[in-house]
Design a protein around this motif. Structure first.
Motif, PDB file in Angstrom:
ATOM      1  N   HIS A  51       0.848  -1.190   0.000  1.00 51.08           N
ATOM      2  CA  HIS A  51       0.000   0.000   0.000  1.00 51.08           C
ATOM      3  C   HIS A  51       0.886   1.244   0.000  1.00 51.08           C
ATOM      4  O   HIS A  51       1.847   1.338   0.774  1.00 51.08           O
ATOM      5  CB  HIS A  51      -0.929  -0.009   1.212  1.00 51.08           C
ATOM      6  N   ALA A  52       0.577   2.182  -0.871  1.00 54.01           N
ATOM      7  CA  ALA A  52       1.392   3.384  -1.037  1.00 54.01           C
ATOM      8  C   ALA A  52       1.504   4.203   0.240  1.00 54.01           C
ATOM      9  O   ALA A  52       2.489   4.923   0.434  1.00 54.01           O
ATOM     10  CB  ALA A  52       0.826   4.250  -2.161  1.00 54.01           C
ATOM     11  N   LEU A  53       0.513   4.107   1.127  1.00 52.73           N
ATOM     12  CA  LEU A  53       0.511   4.929   2.340  1.00 52.73           C
ATOM     13  C   LEU A  53       1.033   4.169   3.565  1.00 52.73           C
ATOM     14  O   LEU A  53       0.942   4.678   4.685  1.00 52.73           O
ATOM     15  CB  LEU A  53      -0.903   5.457   2.599  1.00 52.73           C
ATOM     16  N   SER A  54       1.610   2.992   3.348  1.00 54.70           N
ATOM     17  CA  SER A  54       2.156   2.207   4.454  1.00 54.70           C
ATOM     18  C   SER A  54       3.410   2.870   5.017  1.00 54.70           C
ATOM     19  O   SER A  54       4.055   3.698   4.354  1.00 54.70           O
ATOM     20  CB  SER A  54       2.489   0.785   3.978  1.00 54.70           C
ATOM     21  N   GLY A  55       3.763   2.476   6.223  1.00 51.00           N
ATOM     22  CA  GLY A  55       4.973   3.002   6.842  1.00 51.00           C
ATOM     23  C   GLY A  55       6.209   2.742   6.006  1.00 51.00           C
ATOM     24  O   GLY A  55       7.054   3.628   5.835  1.00 51.00           O
ATOM     25  N   LYS A  56       6.325   1.531   5.460  1.00 48.21           N
ATOM     26  CA  LYS A  56       7.524   1.212   4.680  1.00 48.21           C
ATOM     27  C   LYS A  56       7.648   2.100   3.449  1.00 48.21           C
ATOM     28  O   LYS A  56       8.737   2.549   3.113  1.00 48.21           O
ATOM     29  CB  LYS A  56       7.587  -0.270   4.335  1.00 48.21           C
ATOM     30  N   MET A  57       6.523   2.403   2.799  1.00 52.56           N
ATOM     31  CA  MET A  57       6.595   3.238   1.600  1.00 52.56           C
ATOM     32  C   MET A  57       6.896   4.696   1.960  1.00 52.56           C
ATOM     33  O   MET A  57       7.618   5.381   1.231  1.00 52.56           O
ATOM     34  CB  MET A  57       5.315   3.116   0.774  1.00 52.56           C
ATOM     35  N   LYS A  58       6.379   5.169   3.071  1.00 52.98           N
ATOM     36  CA  LYS A  58       6.716   6.521   3.526  1.00 52.98           C
ATOM     37  C   LYS A  58       8.204   6.607   3.851  1.00 52.98           C
ATOM     38  O   LYS A  58       8.865   7.604   3.535  1.00 52.98           O
ATOM     39  CB  LYS A  58       5.869   6.895   4.743  1.00 52.98           C
ATOM     40  N   GLN A  59       8.748   5.547   4.455  1.00 53.63           N
ATOM     41  CA  GLN A  59      10.169   5.525   4.783  1.00 53.63           C
ATOM     42  C   GLN A  59      11.020   5.435   3.522  1.00 53.63           C
ATOM     43  O   GLN A  59      12.034   6.140   3.395  1.00 53.63           O
ATOM     44  CB  GLN A  59      10.454   4.364   5.734  1.00 53.63           C
ATOM     45  N   ILE A  60      10.618   4.604   2.567  1.00 50.37           N
ATOM     46  CA  ILE A  60      11.367   4.461   1.314  1.00 50.37           C
ATOM     47  C   ILE A  60      11.338   5.761   0.513  1.00 50.37           C
ATOM     48  O   ILE A  60      12.316   6.106  -0.154  1.00 50.37           O
ATOM     49  CB  ILE A  60      10.830   3.260   0.499  1.00 50.37           C
ATOM     50  N   GLU A  61      10.240   6.488   0.596  1.00 51.22           N
ATOM     51  CA  GLU A  61      10.146   7.775  -0.091  1.00 51.22           C
ATOM     52  C   GLU A  61      11.220   8.740   0.422  1.00 51.22           C
ATOM     53  O   GLU A  61      11.807   9.486  -0.350  1.00 51.22           O
ATOM     54  CB  GLU A  61       8.754   8.362   0.143  1.00 51.22           C
ATOM     55  N   LYS A  62      11.502   8.685   1.722  1.00 53.56           N
ATOM     56  CA  LYS A  62      12.511   9.560   2.320  1.00 53.56           C
ATOM     57  C   LYS A  62      13.921   9.018   2.152  1.00 53.56           C
ATOM     58  O   LYS A  62      14.883   9.778   2.054  1.00 53.56           O
ATOM     59  CB  LYS A  62      12.215   9.768   3.804  1.00 53.56           C
ATOM     60  N   ASN A  63      14.058   7.683   2.170  1.00 51.80           N
ATOM     61  CA  ASN A  63      15.368   7.038   2.048  1.00 51.80           C
ATOM     62  C   ASN A  63      15.174   5.708   1.320  1.00 51.80           C
ATOM     63  O   ASN A  63      14.764   4.727   1.936  1.00 51.80           O
ATOM     64  CB  ASN A  63      15.992   6.806   3.423  1.00 51.80           C
ATOM     65  N   PRO A  64      15.473   5.650   0.025  1.00 50.71           N
ATOM     66  CA  PRO A  64      15.180   4.448  -0.757  1.00 50.71           C
ATOM     67  C   PRO A  64      16.138   3.269  -0.520  1.00 50.71           C
ATOM     68  O   PRO A  64      15.904   2.181  -1.050  1.00 50.71           O
ATOM     69  CB  PRO A  64      15.274   4.941  -2.198  1.00 50.71           C
ATOM     70  N   ILE A  65      17.192   3.457   0.272  1.00 52.19           N
ATOM     71  CA  ILE A  65      18.127   2.366   0.522  1.00 52.19           C
ATOM     72  C   ILE A  65      17.504   1.397   1.524  1.00 52.19           C
ATOM     73  O   ILE A  65      17.094   1.790   2.614  1.00 52.19           O
ATOM     74  CB  ILE A  65      19.477   2.895   1.056  1.00 52.19           C
ATOM     75  N   VAL A  66      17.421   0.117   1.135  1.00 56.56           N
ATOM     76  CA  VAL A  66      16.803  -0.906   1.965  1.00 56.56           C
ATOM     77  C   VAL A  66      17.741  -2.105   2.090  1.00 56.56           C
ATOM     78  O   VAL A  66      18.713  -2.236   1.343  1.00 56.56           O
ATOM     79  CB  VAL A  66      15.438  -1.370   1.389  1.00 56.56           C
ATOM     80  N   ALA A  67      17.423  -2.970   3.035  1.00 55.24           N
ATOM     81  CA  ALA A  67      18.083  -4.261   3.166  1.00 55.24           C
ATOM     82  C   ALA A  67      17.006  -5.329   3.148  1.00 55.24           C
ATOM     83  O   ALA A  67      15.877  -5.085   3.586  1.00 55.24           O
ATOM     84  CB  ALA A  67      18.892  -4.332   4.452  1.00 55.24           C
ATOM     85  N   VAL A  68      17.353  -6.486   2.607  1.00 54.03           N
ATOM     86  CA  VAL A  68      16.427  -7.621   2.610  1.00 54.03           C
ATOM     87  C   VAL A  68      17.151  -8.836   3.176  1.00 54.03           C
ATOM     88  O   VAL A  68      18.381  -8.931   3.120  1.00 54.03           O
ATOM     89  CB  VAL A  68      15.863  -7.944   1.205  1.00 54.03           C
ATOM     90  N   SER A  69      16.356  -9.755   3.704  1.00 51.82           N
ATOM     91  CA  SER A  69      16.909 -10.979   4.258  1.00 51.82           C
ATOM     92  C   SER A  69      15.910 -12.096   4.046  1.00 51.82           C
ATOM     93  O   SER A  69      14.703 -11.911   4.220  1.00 51.82           O
ATOM     94  CB  SER A  69      17.187 -10.793   5.751  1.00 51.82           C
ATOM     95  N   GLY A  70      16.423 -13.243   3.657  1.00 55.59           N
ATOM     96  CA  GLY A  70      15.599 -14.423   3.465  1.00 55.59           C
ATOM     97  C   GLY A  70      16.435 -15.652   3.743  1.00 55.59           C
ATOM     98  O   GLY A  70      17.525 -15.558   4.310  1.00 55.59           O
ATOM     99  N   GLU A  71      15.973 -16.780   3.298  1.00 54.19           N
ATOM    100  CA  GLU A  71      16.622 -18.059   3.556  1.00 54.19           C
ATOM    101  C   GLU A  71      18.104 -18.049   3.156  1.00 54.19           C
ATOM    102  O   GLU A  71      18.445 -18.163   1.982  1.00 54.19           O
ATOM    103  CB  GLU A  71      15.870 -19.155   2.779  1.00 54.19           C
ATOM    104  N   TRP A  72      18.975 -17.860   4.123  1.00 55.43           N
ATOM    105  CA  TRP A  72      20.428 -17.857   3.934  1.00 55.43           C
ATOM    106  C   TRP A  72      20.864 -16.852   2.869  1.00 55.43           C
ATOM    107  O   TRP A  72      21.775 -17.113   2.070  1.00 55.43           O
ATOM    108  CB  TRP A  72      20.944 -19.255   3.627  1.00 55.43           C
TER     109      TRP A  72
END
Length: 141
Positions: A51-72
């Motif tokens: 959802h465009a208005l979710s916390g994660k999207m508001k945060q990405i709008e301000k700082n698009p650098i993210v980290a991801v983690s999954g199975e190993w």
């Protein structure tokens, strides 16, 4: 670090080329935020229906650098709002999402007609994958 080899790409597709739970971390003013999302991997990129208005999207709008983690696997990347799921520009990826997320996409949790139901594209930049005792350092850029 090396570009993803065919072997690494095969491992990533086996693990994440389907409906997969991954963690995504964002950061605002040196405060990290982590959440679990449904995603799938394709060619150096994770795709998430959100959802465009979710916390994660508001945060990405301000700082698009993210980290991801999954199975190993862990990686850094750039979060990009591709816009409304139903737009003509997103037709090809939306069709793929409909197949990959078939078990839940039409269960009423997401309103696909809502212009705020968007596709988050996470373009990976670098990561580390572990498989069968081997560590692969990957340069996606």
């Amino acid at each position: 670090m090396e570009k993803p080899s065919p072997k690494v790409e095969t491992i990533l597709l086996e693990r994440f080329g389907k409906d997969s739970l991954i963690s995504i971390a964002t950061s605002i003013e040196n405060v990290p935020y982590v959440r679990t999302v449904d995603a799938f991997y394709d060619d150096g990129t994770f795709y998430v229906l959100t959802h465009a208005l979710s916390g994660k999207m508001k945060q990405i709008e301000k700082n698009p650098i993210v980290a991801v983690s999954g199975e190993w696997f862990t990686a850094h990347g750039r979060g990009i709002n591709l816009g409304w799921y139903g737009s003509d520009e997103n037709k090809a990826i939306a069709e793929k999402m409909r197949i990959v997320f078939a078990d839940w996409i039409d269960n009423g949790h997401s309103n696909l007609e809502d212009k705020n139901t968007i596709i988050l594209r996470i373009e990976l930049t670098e990561g580390v994958l572990f498989s069968d005792g081997t560590r692969y350092e990957i340069d996606f850029s």
